[in-house]
Structures are given as structure tokens and as C-alpha cells.
Scaffold this motif. Structure first.
Motif, short mmCIF file in Angstrom:
data_model
loop_
_atom_site.label_atom_id
_atom_site.label_comp_id
_atom_site.label_asym_id
_atom_site.label_seq_id
_atom_site.Cartn_x
_atom_site.Cartn_y
_atom_site.Cartn_z
N ASP A 1 30.30 25.63 32.07
CA ASP A 1 30.19 24.17 32.29
C ASP A 1 29.08 23.83 33.28
OD1 ASP A 1 32.00 23.79 35.12
OD2 ASP A 1 32.48 25.52 33.89
N LEU A 2 28.62 24.80 34.06
CA LEU A 2 27.64 24.53 35.10
C LEU A 2 26.19 24.64 34.62
CD1 LEU A 2 29.29 26.30 38.19
CD2 LEU A 2 29.32 23.87 37.56
N SER B 1 34.24 28.80 29.83
CA SER B 1 34.47 27.97 31.01
C SER B 1 35.96 27.77 31.17
CB SER B 1 33.78 26.61 30.85
OG SER B 1 34.28 25.72 31.85
N ALA B 2 36.47 28.18 32.31
CA ALA B 2 37.88 27.95 32.58
C ALA B 2 38.10 26.46 32.83
CB ALA B 2 38.32 28.77 33.80
N ARG B 3 37.05 25.79 33.29
CA ARG B 3 37.18 24.37 33.60
C ARG B 3 37.30 23.52 32.35
NH1 ARG B 3 34.37 22.85 38.89
NH2 ARG B 3 36.06 24.28 39.42
N GLN C 1 32.16 41.14 39.81
CA GLN C 1 31.98 40.88 41.21
C GLN C 1 32.95 39.81 41.71
OE1 GLN C 1 28.25 39.13 41.82
NE2 GLN C 1 28.13 39.78 43.96
N SER C 2 33.22 39.85 42.99
CA SER C 2 34.02 38.80 43.60
C SER C 2 33.31 37.46 43.41
CB SER C 2 34.17 39.13 45.09
OG SER C 2 35.16 38.32 45.64
N GLY C 3 34.06 36.46 43.03
CA GLY C 3 33.46 35.14 42.83
C GLY C 3 33.02 34.91 41.39
N ALA C 4 33.12 35.94 40.56
CA ALA C 4 32.66 35.81 39.18
C ALA C 4 33.57 34.90 38.35
CB ALA C 4 32.56 37.19 38.52
N GLY C 5 34.76 34.62 38.88
CA GLY C 5 35.67 33.73 38.16
C GLY C 5 36.79 34.46 37.45
N LYS C 6 37.05 35.70 37.84
CA LYS C 6 38.06 36.51 37.16
C LYS C 6 39.47 35.93 37.29
CE LYS C 6 37.02 40.15 39.52
NZ LYS C 6 35.91 39.52 40.26
N SER C 7 39.85 35.58 38.52
CA SER C 7 41.23 35.08 38.67
C SER C 7 41.42 33.75 37.98
CB SER C 7 41.65 34.94 40.14
OG SER C 7 40.68 35.38 40.99
N THR C 8 40.41 32.90 38.06
CA THR C 8 40.51 31.60 37.39
C THR C 8 40.65 31.81 35.88
OG1 THR C 8 39.02 30.77 39.10
CG2 THR C 8 39.44 29.32 37.22
N ARG D 1 46.82 31.82 44.33
CA ARG D 1 46.02 31.74 45.55
C ARG D 1 46.82 32.21 46.75
NH1 ARG D 1 42.57 27.18 44.24
NH2 ARG D 1 40.93 28.19 43.04
N ARG E 1 37.25 44.62 41.62
CA ARG E 1 36.13 43.76 42.02
C ARG E 1 34.84 44.53 42.12
NH1 ARG E 1 38.34 39.47 45.86
NH2 ARG E 1 39.84 38.52 44.47
#
Ligand code: GDP
Ligand code: ZN
Length: 374
Positions: free
Chosen positions: A164-165, A191-193, A215-222, A236, A270
Motif C-alpha cells: 500500500d505504500l 499489504s496487511a493494511r 528482517q525485523s520491521g519487515a511486517g511479519k507479525s502484522t 503486541r 528475525r
């Protein structure tokens, strides 16, 4: 209404939803009838595991002690995704009697100081590498994760997260870039969003076991939350900043996906160092390997040798310099890690493993062949 003519279809195995198939049935066969039961490891704690086992009306989760299989070898420690043979003769909690041989396993180097590999997830079919579109794409990192994914014996998939970005035109370019460095791998923007691409990913994961790497921040948990339909707040709260400690009494690491399949979701996935990833590298850099077949010297190092087809391809612009550099870097890193590892131990594990990988991949390919994916 009549109960005659039609044959009664045999009921699916209660663990089928957790990935039980004819392969595992055959692997468990020597234990059948002994009172031991099969179970899938859904969570690992120090000295004990949670496993799902057949129950009277479906499945139940039981706690089991791993003392019997604790050999001190980190490669043989029960891990999320393993199929365990459980002894439940002495009460509701069980003992892990043994593990069924792993079909695939995701391994990283345990630490920079120790030489052992550490198994992060076992019996994974889809190794999903999450790459964020929100930051500049580090193709070398993509190659590293994809090599690790191939090495596991699972089928790698790259998901470009947070689509989405980026604008559509930019997305096309980014897709081309990533596809260019991941021959033979499906690359999927999601896009999870907005939910874009999630249905395709869910369908892909609907059979077998998936795992999210990146990598951390890649959006895996979302992404995991979106796939699992899980409450984000809850998750969270259960994670701390470095992902090591989790206040977990209710979470599981291997979860059922609503659309079918299972997902292994562990915070260990991660940053991951490679461990003995020779085959993974060969697959990741299949294009380089193909070129290398035309080098004049069989043992060409593609540095300065005459008649080097790899260097010729770089000179002609057919192979990006960056990719050759990345290949060299990862091969060096892999050699360095291997040099630290006990040769005999590695050879032994490798031998065992490669046979299983070949078997696992063949099974996966057969399955895919019949479904026409990839
Ligand atoms: P992880 O460290 O790989 O588990 O990454 P997270 O799932 O924690 O996501 C990192 C950041 O990216 C968070 O701030 C998320 O809100 C954001 N994020 C994740 N997925 C998406 C997405 O699809 N679109 C957008 N715009 N942001 C996202
Ligand atoms: Zn060469």
C-alpha cells in the motif's frame, strides 16, 4: 437414506489438519500398536513441549517432557513443527519417546562463537521471506534469506510487504528487481493494511506448514496476524522489543490458518545467520551456477581466470556486478561458518538430511504438480 451400496469414506485422521499425511503415517508405522502416539510439536519450552495429539473427539494439546531425547546436540532437540512419538502411558502429561525424521528443517548458526547449528522450525513446506517495500530493497539480504529458505528443504516464497505504500509503477520495478535475484521463486506483493495479495498467500499456505522469515520491521507479525485473523493488541503485549521473551501462557508457535494449513510463528526467525547453506546458495544463485558451467576451468573462482563465463556475463551486462559480489560474499560467509563446525558431525547431519530434503521436495513437487501451482 439407504445405508447399503455406497462405501463408507474413511474418516480423515484427527491430525490431518496439522499436516499428518501418508508420509508421516509410514514414518510412524513402526510405533503403531505399541501404545505410543504421534503428536505435532506446537510449542517448545525448556525441557518440555506442547504437542497436539489425537483425542476422543478430535485433538488435544498435551505437555510432554523431552528428557529422553535430550542428547545435548542442538540439532536433535525437539523443535516447533517436529512430529514426536509420545509415551502417554504414565499419565496425562507425556514423555517424548523420539522424533520422526524431519522432512525439512530451518537451521541457523547458533551464535557467532559456537559452531553448532540451531533448528528454528521443522517440517516446513513454505518458507515465506518477508521483504518490506517501505524501505530501500537490500537485494543481498533477500538473497541471504532465500538461500536459507532453499537450504531448509522448504519451498521459498518472497512476499513484498506493505504494498500500500508504493505506487503501482514503482511496484512493477521493485517486483522486477526482486524477481531478478530469486530465480525459481514466486514473488508476491501483499499489504496487511489493504488486504491486497492476502488471499493469494493464504491459498498458497493452505496446504502444509508455512513460516515467515525476514528482517525485523519487515511486517511479519502484522502479516501473521492478518493471516491468522488474530488480535493485534494481544500479540503486541506478548512481545518485547528484542522478541526473546514472551509472556506466553496462551500463545502457540504453530497455529492453524483459517483457510487451511499451519503457520509457525516464532520470534527466533528475525535475523538469521546461515549455517551450511551450500545447496541453498546453489539454488539461490542458479543463474551464476549455470554460467559457471561454461567457464574454461572446472574450479574457476570467477576472479580473474581466462575464459571465465561469469566474468564475461558481468562485462556484457548480463549478470549484475552486485549479484556476483553478493554471491561471493555469501559463499565466503558459508565457508567460514563451515570451517568452524566439526567436520564429522556436519557430514553426518548432512548425509541424513540431504536424503530427507530430496524426499521432502519430491513429495512437495508431486503435490504441486497435481495442483498446478508455481
Ligand atoms: P516484524 O518485525 O517483521 O514482525 O514487523 P511488524 O509486523 O511489527 O511491522 C513493522 C511495522 O510495519 C509496523 O509499524 C506495522 O504497522 C507496519 N506494517 C506492517 N504491515 C504493513 C502494511 O501492510 N502496510 C503498512 N503501511 N504498514 C505495515
Ligand atoms: Zn568463472
Amino acid at each position: 437414506m439407504s445405508s447399503s451400496a455406497l462405501p463408507v469414506p474413511s474418516a480423515p485422521h484427527p491430525l490431518a489438519r496439522y499436516g499428518w499425511d501418508t508420509h508421516w503415517e509410514a514414518a510412524f508405522a513402526p510405533h503403531a500398536g505399541t501404545g505410543l502416539v504421534p503428536g505435532r510439536v506446537v510449542r517448545v519450552d525448556r525441557g518440555r513441549i506442547d504437542a497436539v495429539v489425537p483425542a476422543e473427539d478430535g485433538v488435544e494439546t498435551v505437555l510432554a517432557d523431552t528428557a529422553l531425547v535430550a542428547t545435548g546436540d542442538p540439532m536433535r532437540v525437539p523443535c516447533t513443527g517436529d512430529w514426536a512419538v509420545l509415551d502417554r502411558a504414565n499419565g496425562p502429561a507425556g514423555l517424548v519417546h523420539s522424533l520422526l525424521p524431519r522432512r525439512t528443517a530451518l537451521v541457523r548458526s547458533a551464535s557467532s562463537k559456537r559452531s553448532e547449528g540451531q533448528v528454528l522450525a521443522a517440517n516446513v513446506d513454505h518458507a515465506v521471506v518477508a521483504v518490506s517495500l517501505a524501505v530501500e530493497t537490500d537485494l543481498g539480504r533477500v538473497e541471504r534469506f532465500v538461500a536459507l529458505a532453499w537450504e531448509s528443504g522448504a519451498r521459498p516464497v518472497v512476499v513484498l510487504t506493505k504494498s500500500d505504500l508504493v505506487a503501482d509503477a514503482a511496484l512493477d520495478h521493485l517486483l522486477d528487481d526482486v524477481r531478478g535475484v530469486t530465480p525459481g521463486v514466486q514473488v508476491l506483493p501483499v499489504s496487511a493494511r489493504t488486504g491486497a495479495g492476502l488471499d493469494v498467500l493464504a491459498a498458497l499456505l493452505a496446504e502444509g506448514t508455512g513460516v515467515l522469515l525476514g528482517q525485523s520491521g519487515a511486517g511479519k507479525s502484522t502479516l501473521a496476524n492478518a493471516l491468522l485473523g488474530r488480535d493485534v493488541q494481544e500479540v503486541r503485549a506478548a512481545r518485547d522489543s528484542d522478541g526473546k521473551g514472551r509472556h506466553t501462557t496462551t500463545t502457540r508457535d504453530l497455529l492453524l490458518l483459517p483457510a487451511g494449513g499451519t503457520l509457525i510463528d516464532t520470534p527466533g526467525l528475525r535475523g538469521v545467520g546461515m549455517w551450511d547453506a551450500e545447496e541453498g546458495l546453489a539454488r539461490t544463485f542458479a543463474d551464476v551456477a549455470e554460467l559457471a558451467a561454461d567457464c574454461r576451468f572446472h574450479d574457476c573462482s570467477h576472479q580473474a581466470e581466462p575464459g571465465c563465463a561469469v566474468l564475461t556475463a558481468v562485462a556484457e551486462g548480463a549478470l549484475p556486478d552486485r549479484r556476483l559480489e553478493s554471491y561471493r560474499k555469501l559463499v565466503r560467509e558459508n565457508r567460514w561458518i563451515n570451517a568452524k563446525t566439526d567436520v564429522r558431525q556436519r557430514a553426518e547431519i548432512r548425509r541424513e538430511w540431504k536424503q530427507k530434503q530430496a524426499a521432502g521436495r519430491a513429495a512437495a513437487d508431486r503435490k504441486r504438480g497435481s495442483r498446478g501451482r508455481y
